[in-house]
Design an enzyme around this catalytic site. Structure first.
Site, short mmCIF file in Angstrom:
data_model
loop_
_atom_site.label_atom_id
_atom_site.label_comp_id
_atom_site.label_asym_id
_atom_site.label_seq_id
_atom_site.Cartn_x
_atom_site.Cartn_y
_atom_site.Cartn_z
N GLU A 51 8.73 11.81 -3.02
CA GLU A 51 9.21 12.75 -2.02
C GLU A 51 9.11 12.06 -0.67
O GLU A 51 8.07 11.48 -0.34
CB GLU A 51 8.39 14.04 -2.01
CG GLU A 51 8.70 14.96 -3.16
CD GLU A 51 7.96 16.29 -3.05
OE1 GLU A 51 7.18 16.47 -2.08
OE2 GLU A 51 8.14 17.14 -3.93
N ALA B 22 -0.85 12.98 2.45
CA ALA B 22 -0.94 14.42 2.24
C ALA B 22 0.07 15.18 3.09
O ALA B 22 0.27 14.88 4.27
CB ALA B 22 -2.36 14.91 2.55
N GLN C 278 0.87 15.69 -10.31
CA GLN C 278 0.49 14.28 -10.27
C GLN C 278 -1.02 14.11 -10.47
O GLN C 278 -1.81 15.03 -10.26
CB GLN C 278 0.91 13.66 -8.94
CG GLN C 278 2.40 13.57 -8.71
CD GLN C 278 3.00 14.83 -8.10
OE1 GLN C 278 2.36 15.86 -7.99
NE2 GLN C 278 4.27 14.74 -7.71
#
Length: 601
Positions: free
Chosen positions: A492, A438, A155
């Site tokens: 995700e 993150a 990404q």
């Protein structure tokens, strides 16, 4: 002195020499110490030394503060016998300074390879780098397995306005297992060889031209692409795939870019909006649009605070942010229509006091490009807000556009933000947006880098191409606006959910969807949308649905949806339905196998 200190000293010396040679003169702007401007009169060996020094520092510098732009003035670099070949690491933007991609020609390659850790070599963390506005005649003598133009990225690593003549591969197949999680290409052309997709799990190609494409894995999407493979979803022996192929892109606006004219004067070119388009903007003539002289830009440095930037914006200037990390004590406020805020070398905006990093007023035609938003240690309600709530201001003929705009919660430093991006204005184009809570790095944990939602769209007629939203803790994407369109969505779910009780949409409804379209919405369309799960806390965690949309949407509003249970050996739980209560489950019973819905409702 450590090796890293030596590398930093070498890079600092090289930057000083190139700043003098390339960016400071009575006639030219000063872009600061982290912008290298190369001239074709420079010896290839001199350029090679400089770019190699940057790569040595940046290839492994995932969460460092250093940022660079490597800019090439119009001309030809390298030859068939003495090519220019160099690697691109983190926070490095490589761009030509021509008006057209044909104005800057590199005989050689500009490449990204796998990173190897513990004997496992992948591109899964190859984020935050870019390649744009030039031509590459692929010349890689004595490269062995690495012969070709390798762009093995994931990404936030866009390729724009690039013309590649020769072999191009999005997979580094020279070391294994070669997993990759890209990716985005726009306004680019590939000739002389089939593009190798290889192990790339998903990819979006928009408004480009292909000479062929090898394969798909889970979710390969083509919008307005000449030479794209035919529609084929899910994958099947008769047509290959999986491919989602859309003949034309409904509304687009390419990214603004810096260029030097024939007199060496710098300008920023702003492409016009297009409708129902296919192919590149430059293949049959100049890209439609207009130029803004560099004198109409405030050239910001990381030492400039929000007051200085806001003063410039208030005086009617556009803003060019040079490479670095900008700590902000208040929001940058964009109040004028058609303002351009252009980043060189991944400038990163960090709100220190719990404010937004940037807000955009109810104005049309604003262009943001090449920016990172990093959450600060004090929770911010939003990092970037476009328009004010319920205003619904816009001009469909002059849409605002966010191109290559990336958000991060944690990873580099501890950070918190309730929502990363809120779009209140109508007729906004989102073109390559990655919002990432993150899952590794610094300040990472369920109660550490807290973030509810990546993207909220309240505006009508908002179109998104390449929307990547990952690991947020509640609804990852909320779409409240009418007539929204998403062409390629990748998600995700959060890895680190501690218990099912901590992650419930409602009593009896497990988890949160990756994308929630509000029950009140009458019109929404989506193409090529995937959501994956990997719950790694050792307990079964389930999401009832990957996508939740009104069942009253027009028939076949959604096309080519999928879920995946990622199985590196420790995952638990899974996703029980693809969209609403339609589609099967993805769990340990079917690891790494797409569960698909071709059309809904």
């Amino acid at each position: 002195m450590t090796r890293r200190m030596i590398v930093l000293a070498v890079v600092a010396g090289l930057l000083a020499s190139f700043v003098v040679a390339g960016t400071t003169s009575a006639a030219g702007p000063e872009f600061g110490p982290n912008v290298m401007v190369f001239d074709p009169s420079m010896p290839t060996s001199q350029i090679q030394t400089a770019v190699d020094a940057i790569a040595d520092q940046q290839v492994s510098n995932q969460f460092g503060r250093q940022r660079y732009a490597l800019l090439f003035k119009p001309g030809t670099y390298g030859t068939a016998t003495s090519p220019l070949n160099f690697q691109v690491g983190y926070y490095t933007a490589v761009a030509g300074l021509g008006l057209s991609p044909s104005d800057v020609v590199i005989n050689g390659s500009v490449y990204v390879h796998n990173q190897c850790v513990g004997g496992s070599c992948t591109a899964l963390n190859n984020f935050w780098r870019s390649l744009s506005n030039l031509t590459i005649n692929v010349t890689t003598p004595d490269f062995g397995c690495y012969s070709g133009e390798f762009w093995a990225v994931s990404q936030a690593a866009p390729m724009r306005r690039v013309h590649i003549n020769g072999l191009a591969t999005l997979m580094d197949y020279c070391t294994g297992p070669s997993f990759a999680s890209g990716g985005f290409i726009a306004d680019s052309a590939f000739e002389g060889s089939t593009v190798i997709n290889g192990s790339q799990q998903q990819w979006l190609v928009r408004n480009s031209a292909l000479d062929g494409w090898t394969n798909g894995v889970w979710n390969q999407v083509f919008s307005g692409v000449v030479g794209a493979p035919a529609q084929c979803f899910p994958a099947q022996s008769s047509c290959g795939g999986p491919y989602t192929t859309i003949a034309t892109s409904p509304v687009t606006r390419e990214a603004p870019y810096l260029y030097a004219d024939s007199q060496g004067h710098y300008n920023v070119f702003v492409p016009s909006a297009q409708t129902n388009s296919a192919g590149t903007t430059w293949s049959s003539g100049p890209t439609p649009g207009s130029s803004i002289p560099i004198e109409q830009f405030f050239i910001a440095r990381p030492a400039d605070d929000a007051n200085a930037i806001n003063k410039a914006l208030g005086s009617g200037l556009n803003v060019l942010l040079t490479p670095g990390v900008y700590h902000l004590n208040k929001a940058i406020k964009v109040k004028s229509p058609d303002t351009v805020v252009l980043g060189l070398g991944f400038p990163t905006l960090v709100p220190d006091n719990g404010d937004a990093a940037m807000t955009i007023a109810d104005v049309h035609g604003v262009k943001l490009s090449g920016l990172m938003f990093d959450a600060g240690v004090v929770n911010a309600p939003v990092l970037l807000q476009v328009g004010t709530p319920n205003a619904h201001k816009s001009d469909p003929a002059d849409p605002s556009a966010l191109t290559d705009v990336f958000f991060r919660i944690g990873g580099a430093t501890p950070g918190k933000a309730t929502t990363s991006l809120v779009v209140n204005s109508d007729d906004v184009i989102l073109d390559d947006v990655w919002a990432w809570r993150a899952d590794h790095g610094n300040g990472v944990g369920w109660t550490a880098n807290t973030a509810d939602t990546g993207v909220i769209v309240n505006g009508d007629n908002v179109t998104a191409y390449g929307l990547f939203v990952e690991h947020y803790q509640r609804y990852e994407t909320i779409w409240n606006g009418e007539n929204g369109r998403v062409v390629f969505f990748q998600n995700e779910m959060p890895y680190d959910v501690p218990s099912q009780a901590a992650w419930m949409e409602a009593p009896g409804v497990d988890g949160f969807p990756a994308l929630k379209v509000a029950d009140s919405v009458a019109s929404f369309s989506g193409y090529g949308m995937g959501s994956y799960s990997f719950f790694n806390q050792g307990v079964d965690i389930f999401a009832a649905h990957a996508f939740e949309v009104p069942a009253t949407l027009p028939a076949s509003s959604l096309h080519d949806l999928l879920t995946i249970f990622l199985d590196p050996g420790t995952g638990k739980g899974g996703i029980l339905n693809v969209v609403n209560d339609t589609g099967g489950s993805s769990t340990i019973a079917n690891p790494d196998v797409p569960v698909t819905v071709v059309s809904y409702p």
